[in-house]
Design an enzyme around this catalytic site. Sequence first.
Site, PDB file in Angstrom:
ATOM      1  N   ARG A 193       0.850  -1.182   0.000  1.00 13.43           N
ATOM      2  CA  ARG A 193       0.000   0.000   0.000  1.00 13.43           C
ATOM      3  C   ARG A 193       0.893   1.241   0.000  1.00 13.43           C
ATOM      4  NH1 ARG A 193      -1.936  -3.572   3.941  1.00 13.43           N
ATOM      5  NH2 ARG A 193      -4.018  -4.434   3.531  1.00 13.43           N
ATOM      6  N   LYS A 240      -2.355  -2.211   7.800  1.00 19.99           N
ATOM      7  CA  LYS A 240      -3.531  -1.842   8.581  1.00 19.99           C
ATOM      8  C   LYS A 240      -3.508  -2.542   9.934  1.00 19.99           C
ATOM      9  CE  LYS A 240      -6.557  -0.967   4.627  1.00 19.99           C
ATOM     10  NZ  LYS A 240      -7.822  -1.344   3.938  1.00 19.99           N
ATOM     11  N   HIS A 271      -2.742   2.325  -5.689  1.00 20.67           N
ATOM     12  CA  HIS A 271      -3.328   1.026  -5.371  1.00 20.67           C
ATOM     13  C   HIS A 271      -3.422   0.138  -6.609  1.00 20.67           C
ATOM     14  CE1 HIS A 271      -4.799  -0.694  -1.656  1.00 20.67           C
ATOM     15  NE2 HIS A 271      -5.725  -1.352  -2.326  1.00 20.67           N
ATOM     16  N   ARG A 324      -0.540  -2.129  -6.801  1.00 25.86           N
ATOM     17  CA  ARG A 324      -0.766  -3.269  -5.887  1.00 25.86           C
ATOM     18  C   ARG A 324      -1.671  -4.304  -6.562  1.00 25.86           C
ATOM     19  NH1 ARG A 324      -1.092  -4.555  -0.307  1.00 25.86           N
ATOM     20  NH2 ARG A 324      -3.126  -5.264   0.440  1.00 25.86           N
ATOM     21  N   HIS A 335      -3.442  -9.252   3.519  1.00 27.93           N
ATOM     22  CA  HIS A 335      -4.873  -9.401   3.769  1.00 27.93           C
ATOM     23  C   HIS A 335      -5.094 -10.289   4.990  1.00 27.93           C
ATOM     24  CE1 HIS A 335      -5.882  -8.581  -0.748  1.00 27.93           C
ATOM     25  NE2 HIS A 335      -5.721  -7.475  -0.059  1.00 27.93           N
ATOM     26  N   TYR A 394      -9.335 -10.923  -6.902  1.00 25.75           N
ATOM     27  CA  TYR A 394      -8.456 -11.031  -8.069  1.00 25.75           C
ATOM     28  C   TYR A 394      -8.784 -12.281  -8.878  1.00 25.75           C
ATOM     29  CZ  TYR A 394      -5.979  -7.509  -5.406  1.00 25.75           C
ATOM     30  OH  TYR A 394      -5.665  -6.369  -4.702  1.00 25.75           O
TER      31      TYR A 394
END
Length: 340
Positions: free
Chosen positions: A164, A189, A264, A267, A290, A299
């Site tokens: 990110r 995150k 992004h 990414r 994730h 994806y």
Amino acid sequence: MKKNNTADFSYHLTKFFTEYLPVQRNLSPNTIASYRDTFRLLLIFYDTEKNIKPNLLNLDMVDRKNMEDFLLWLKEKRNCGSSTCNQRLGALKSFFSYLQFALPDKALECQKALAIKPMKQSEPELKYLTIEGIKVLLEQPDISTKYGRRDLALLSLMYDTGARVQEIADIRVSHIRFSAPTTIRLTGKGSKTRVVPILSRTEDILKQYIKEFRIAEQGNETYLFQNRGGQQLSRYGIGYILTKYTDMAREIHPDLIPEKLSPHCIRHSKAMHLLQANVNLVYIRDLLGHTSVTTTEIYARADTALKREALEKANPLKDSPSMPQWKDDEGLMDWLRNLI
């Protein structure tokens, strides 16, 4: 919620930002900053739409009806999209979650606010570059100049790690380990860290950049990427650099570079290329940071749609005449009647 008490809102809002979010929820500074923006907008809403100054606002005025009016104001007056409105709603719900424990006698009012449903939104288009598009992008920095070489190091690392944009901005010298295999530690995150391998080509580019800019000489806690003033390169600065080179690449190959390419999208590109190379989704999940493979499956769904589209184009039967309708076949109809 206390009547005529103009201090209760400011008191609990302060507790929310200074104790609940950073300590109990352990949210990152960036998430807290996003929540802060939500409440800054909320105060503007009360001031301009309800004629209530921030110093006169109390918790009795912060209820479900006003929250719904606030979201509608964001959408209609400030032209915010559904995803932005839902993001703001998430910050508000976090505040009401805090309130129902801080003021248990008002749990019912909090539950009413927590029951606000998010706005419906269509699944966003997954923008990403092909491998050819990435190659064109990485050819744009002028490596005959010092800052062109810095930008090549930045873009190469963004793609190599699938990080990110804030993760890239927060990288310090101490986060890189050049002993084989070369890795980099990223913090994403929820302040969760992960270690990502770096390919040899990117390793060489990074080593040259660090040596040329004397980054390591400034100390292990020095930010890896800096602006011309020697300060940490912000996410906005990284976005500016990417936009500069995508615009240049688009002029050369408009068919390979989509409009409005965000950090992004780099990414997304890395994830799609790994998937197309038959890399397991679990590994892609770990690389991207994730929490669940369910998130990574977007994806796979996008790739399946593309494969179906390619198969449709290559279908030799697409222009063949359609099958006759059985209702129009009198011979078949007579045969069916004789079965009875």
